[in-house]
Structures are given as structure tokens and as C-alpha cells.
Enzyme design. Structure first.
Site, PDB file in Angstrom:
ATOM      1  N   LYS A 106       0.861  -1.070  -0.087  1.00 46.70           N
ATOM      2  CA  LYS A 106       0.072   0.166  -0.001  1.00 46.70           C
ATOM      3  C   LYS A 106       0.857   1.203   0.015  1.00 46.70           C
ATOM      4  O   LYS A 106       0.344   2.386  -0.252  1.00 46.70           O
ATOM      5  CB  LYS A 106      -0.770   0.007   1.079  1.00 46.70           C
ATOM      6  CG  LYS A 106      -1.841  -1.143   1.003  1.00 46.70           C
ATOM      7  CD  LYS A 106      -3.048  -1.198   2.085  1.00 46.70           C
ATOM      8  CE  LYS A 106      -4.009  -2.238   1.656  1.00 46.70           C
ATOM      9  NZ  LYS A 106      -3.729  -3.550   1.869  1.00 46.70           N
TER      10      LYS A 106
HETATM   11  C1  LIG Z   1      -4.149  -4.584   1.232  1.00 46.74           C
HETATM   12  C2  LIG Z   1      -3.707  -5.776   0.925  1.00 46.74           C
HETATM   13  C3  LIG Z   1      -4.083  -6.689   0.075  1.00 46.74           C
HETATM   14  C4  LIG Z   1      -5.192  -6.828  -0.792  1.00 46.74           C
HETATM   15  O1  LIG Z   1      -5.179  -5.598  -1.504  1.00 46.74           O
HETATM   16  P1  LIG Z   1      -6.665  -4.910  -2.320  1.00 46.74           P
HETATM   17  O2  LIG Z   1      -6.198  -4.044  -2.953  1.00 46.74           O
HETATM   18  O3  LIG Z   1      -7.316  -4.721  -0.907  1.00 46.74           O
HETATM   19  O4  LIG Z   1      -7.264  -6.247  -2.951  1.00 46.74           O
HETATM   20  C5  LIG Z   1      -3.417  -7.893  -0.117  1.00 46.74           C
HETATM   21  N1  LIG Z   1      -2.228  -8.027   0.590  1.00 46.74           N
HETATM   22  C6  LIG Z   1      -1.709  -7.206   1.678  1.00 46.74           C
HETATM   23  C7  LIG Z   1      -0.367  -7.456   2.271  1.00 46.74           C
HETATM   24  C8  LIG Z   1      -2.322  -6.027   1.858  1.00 46.74           C
HETATM   25  O5  LIG Z   1      -2.041  -5.264   2.737  1.00 46.74           O
END
Ligand SMILES: *Cc1c(COP(=O)(O)O)cnc(C)c1O
Length: 485
Positions: A106
Site C-alpha cells: 500500500k
Molecule cells: C491490502 C492488502 C491486500 C489486498 O489488496 P486489495 O487492493 O485490498 O485487494 C493484499 N495483501 C496485503 C499484504 C495487503 O496489505
């Protein structure tokens, strides 16, 4: 290029306004009237930051000086200048999205979003401060706090489910410094926290949030288009790496397998394809919370099931917000989307028409993997490919294997790696060995010794940092908490 809601195409806003608002007033998500096209061949020659400038600039044309914003967002913050490196493991290519300041994928979006928001605010001559309100299942919280900390004209408030995030994730959040940050645990699960945030937005729209007069609410969740646009870049970056290594020729299709929660990451892949990148299948990987697996298989989205707590908590989600955008893009029918979302709200279930179901199946394949299989995968991949993956990445890897086995599709496969193994040390360590009982921080050190893979700098030393935000509240106290900010 203008944006409108997924639920109504009559009122439009420009991309700067869409970023500022986050959610459309009718509760829908902002989508472009028409998707832009970019010069793919030129883009693939560029370095990652140039790619980001081109792609985000095309998606958000009302925000000026994109090159400068991209440099400010990313320069010096990631472990490598290429931001999101790929590793050829001999089997799949791993796209490492966790080399940023908080070791979570993120970071890619949340380093950029503050730049986009402050630029959009300036562009619109907006005077009030923005309050970023976010519910997190773990990783978004810290990445958003780090991205927004001390950004002028913005405050950030993060709610996380009490007991629903790892000790490392909690420590990352509660130690966050900054003159504009608030963090609070909520008694309930992630969906409760997310619902609470949505209710606060609704209160503000209805004028029931007095603070709404001095603060403008916005969100860092992937429902904000300013969060989604920066994620498109790494699909281009991965494709360019495969080209450079001679593994594909220009125009060859590449499959991507994405560990999925809110459907933002994988939707960015679908958008990359619309921008012209030769993407084959997008494989949607879920954990035991396999709502999306069932949906892509049957066309029925049914959230009426228990939420399982798994070893991949960032994917413990029953309502994948960004799916709404896909439903719109593939149907072009705002009334249909509005109706489906209404059914989801009132009945907890909806079924898409047959043509829409077929269109989804054409682009996506879905599978899921439980904790036992994810742990087995961590061990297998470490033994056979000498690659250390976290539980989310392992979920993607296992589903990618199922995809190849079941379809025989042997195109190059890129597995998106969304977290450092050190963010989930308990599960990763127990996958590799029978270690004695110890806390997560000792597990990190143990795992480092066992594997020889270094703990990322931002995670080592976390334990010594002072806890600054230790509050825990009931879910119906969230509005009051925000009022006090
Ligand atoms: C947020 C997240 C996801 C999922 O991503 P989305 O965009 O919500 O589908 C997968 N793995 C990790 C480690 C995350 O932090």
C-alpha cells in the site's frame, strides 16, 4: 476527462475533485467517463517514476505538475529506485510491492495520495483542512499514517479492529509520530470499522457532523481514485522487466495473480490492460474468505457468511468495495450497479446478469487457498525457489499454481507480492520450522537467523519505540471520536 459515480452518470466532476471527495455523494465510486490511452511502447522504455508520471497523469489530468508530485512522493523512500522490483524465481516472476517505507504494498499508492490531495486542494482553491478517515485491516493504516504524517492542511484518523491486526502491524501504527495523526482500535472486525467510517461520511453529508464545517472528509481507502491510479504503474514496470530479461517479446500477453481483498490491486491490473498493456488473465486469489472466488465462478455475490480470521488478515474482507467499479466498467450501466449495491446493502446478496458474468469470466479467473495450504506453500517456495514469501503472497502463489494446473495456460505468470514476510513473522516462521513460543519481535529475529533474509530497517527497532495511541472504543463511538479531533 471527467469522472462520475458508478451509480449515476449525470453529475460529473474533474479528476482533482474526484480525488478530493473520495466517495461520490450517492455512495458510489468515481469512474472516468472514458478511459485514457497511453503510448505503451514509450512507457515501457521509461524508468518507474517516469512511468508513474505518464500513467497517473493520464488518469488524473486535472492535477498539474505530475512529474514533480511523483518525485516528491517516491524519491529516497523506497529500498530501490525502481520502487517495485521483480524477481525471477525460475517458476513465477514475483513482483515485490513491499519495498516501501512501511514494507507493505500500500506504500506505492499511499506515498502518492498526499501529493495528489494537496495538489488537488490547491487546484480547487480549497481552504478547509482535509480529514482523512480510514478503516484498516492492518497495512493500509500504517502506510497511510506514514504517507500523511505532518502533511500540511491534512489530518489523518485511522481505525483498526481491536485484536484484528498483527502485533507488528499494531506496533507500527500506535508508534506513529506526527502533529496531525490519530489512531484508535475499534471493538469489532474490519467490516465493522469500515461500516463505521462509511456512517461517519453519511453523517457529514447529512450535516450531522459539526466538525464537517471546519474539516472536509476524505479517505485513503482504495475507493479513492487517487489511490487506485498509482497502482497501475507497477503492472507496466513488471512487463518492462520481463521484456528486458528477454522472457517475452513486445505484445506477448502476461498473466498476473493478485492476492485480493478490497479488489483495488487487481482492478489496477485490469485498468493497466485498458490503458493498452498486453495482460492475459488476471487471477484473483483469496484466502478462506472466498466471496470473490464464488462470485467469479457463479455470478452471485453473497456476503452472508462468517468472516474467518486467517493468517493473511489484509484479505479478511467480505465486501470488496472496488468490485463496484468493475461492475460498472463491464456493464456501462449505472442503474444496474446502483440496484446491485442496494441489494447488497439490504439483502447481503446479489446476482449479476448472464452477460456481465461472462464478461467477468473472460478477464478473470479466481481461486482460494486456506491457511494450511498457504503455510505449506511458504515452505515449498523457500525450499525449491529459495524465495521467502509472506502469507498473502503465498496465497497468490498457491492459486497461481492451481490456475496453471487447471487451465494449462503456460504464459509467463507474475505473482504480486504484497507484504514482507517480516510483517507476519508468526505464520511465516511456523511454516518453516517448529520454533519455541516467543513474541512476534523475537520471531522476526529468529526468522532472520533461520533464513538469512534481512529484517527491513523500518521494522527492526519498532519494539523500542514509544506507544502514542493506545485507545480502544466501541464501534458506535467512532463518530464521537472524530468530533474530538
Ligand atoms: C491490502 C492488502 C491486500 C489486498 O489488496 P486489495 O487492493 O485490498 O485487494 C493484499 N495483501 C496485503 C499484504 C495487503 O496489505
Amino acid at each position: 476527462m471527467l469522472y462520475h459515480s458508478t451509480r449515476n452518470c449525470l453529475s460529473t466532476v474533474d479528476s482533482a475533485q474526484a480525488v478530493l471527495s473520495g466517495l461520490a455523494p450517492d455512495g458510489g465510486l468515481y469512474v472516468p467517463e472514458k478511459l485514457p490511452q497511453i503510448d505503451v511502447a514509450a512507457c515501457l522504455q521509461e524508468d518507474t517514476m517516469q512511468m508513474a508520471q505518464r500513467i497517473i497523469g493520464a488518469m488524473l489530468p486535472a492535477i498539474p505538475n505530475m512529474g514533480e508530485l511523483v518525485r516528491r512522493a517516491y524519491s529516497g523512500k523506497f529500498q530501490t529506485e525502481e520502487l517495485t522490483p521483480t524477481v525471477d524465481t525460475g517458476k513465477f516472476t514475483v513482483l515485490e510491492l513491499f519495498r516501501g517505507p512501511t514494507s507493505a504494498f500500500k506504500d506505492v499508492a499511499l506515498c502518492m495520495l498526499p501529493q495528489l490531495l494537496t495538489a488537488a486542494k490547491k487546484e480547487k482553491g480549497m481552504q478547509e483542512d482535509i480529514l482523512i478517515l480510514t478503516a484498516t485491516s492492518g497495512d493500509t493504516g500504517k502506510a497511510a499514517l506514514a504517507g500523511f504524517s505532518n502533511v500540511e492542511g491534512v489530518k489523518i484518523c485511522v481505525f483498526y479492529p481491536d485484536g484484528g491486526v498483527s502485533a507488528v502491524q499494531r506496533a507500527q501504527m500506535v508508534t506513529q509520530e506526527g502533529n496531525n495523526v490519530a489512531v484508535c482500535a475499534v471493538k469489532g472486525n474490519f467490516d465493522d470499522a469500515q461500516t463505521g467510517v462509511k456512517n461517519i461520511f453519511a453523517s457529514a453529508v447529512e450535516g450531522r457532523l459539526p466538525a464537517g464545517n471546519r474539516l472536509r472528509l476524505s479517505t485513503a481507502n482504495s475507493i479513492n481514485i487517487g489511490r487506485l491510479a498509482p497502482q497501475i504503474t507497477y503492472y507496466f514496470k513488471a512487463y518492462a522487466d520481463l521484456l528486458r530479461r528477454g522472457q517475452i517479446k513486445m505484445g506477448d500477453k502476461v498473466n498476473f495473480c493478485v492476492p485480493t481483498g478490497n479488489f483495488g490491486d487487481i482492478l489496477a491490473g485490469w485498468l493497466a490492460k485498458q490503458l493498452g498493456l498486453p495482460v492475459g488473465k488476471l487471477v484473483c486469489a483469496s484466502n478462506a474468505n472466498n466471496v470473490l472466488t464464488d462470485f467469479i465462478e457463479t455470478g452471485v455475490y453473497d456476503r452472508r457468511r462468517p468472516l474467518h480470521k486467517t493468517a493473511s488478515p489484509s484479505m479478511d474482507i467480505l465486501v470488496s468495495s472496488n468490485l463496484e467499479r468493475l461492475l460498472y466498467f463491464l456493464s456501462n450501466d449505472t442503474a444496474l450497479v446502483a440496484g446491485l449495491m442496494q441489494e447488497l446493502n439490504t439483502k447481503g446478496v446479489y446476482e449479476v446478469p448472464a452477460e456481465l458474468k461472462a464478461a467477468i469470466k473472460e478477464e478473470f479467473w479466481a481461486g482460494y487457498c486456506d491457511d494450511a495450504k498457504a503455510k505449506q506453500t511458504i515452505q515449498n517456495v523457500f525450499e525449491n525457489q529459495k524465495y521467502l514469501c509472506d502469507t498473502h503472497t503465498a496465497t497468490g502463489w498457491a492459486v497461481a499454481e492451481d490456475y496453471v494446473n487447471q487451465t494449462g495456460d503456460n504464459r509467463p505468470m507474475v505473482v504480486l507480492s504484497t507484504a514482507s514476510a517480516y510483517k507476519f513473522p508468526a505464520a511465516v516462521l511456523s511454516s518453516l520450522t517448529d520454533a519455541p513460543e516467543m513474541d512476534e519481535f523475537a520471531q522476526m529475529a529468529y526468522l532472520e537467523k533461520l533464513t538469512g533474509w534481512p529484517v527491513p530497517a523500518n521494522l527492526s527497532g519498532l519494539q523500542e519505540k514509544k506507544e502514542l495511541h493506545t485507545g480502544v472504543i466501541e464501534k458506535d463511538a467512532m463518530l464521537a471520536f472524530v468530533e474530538e479531533l
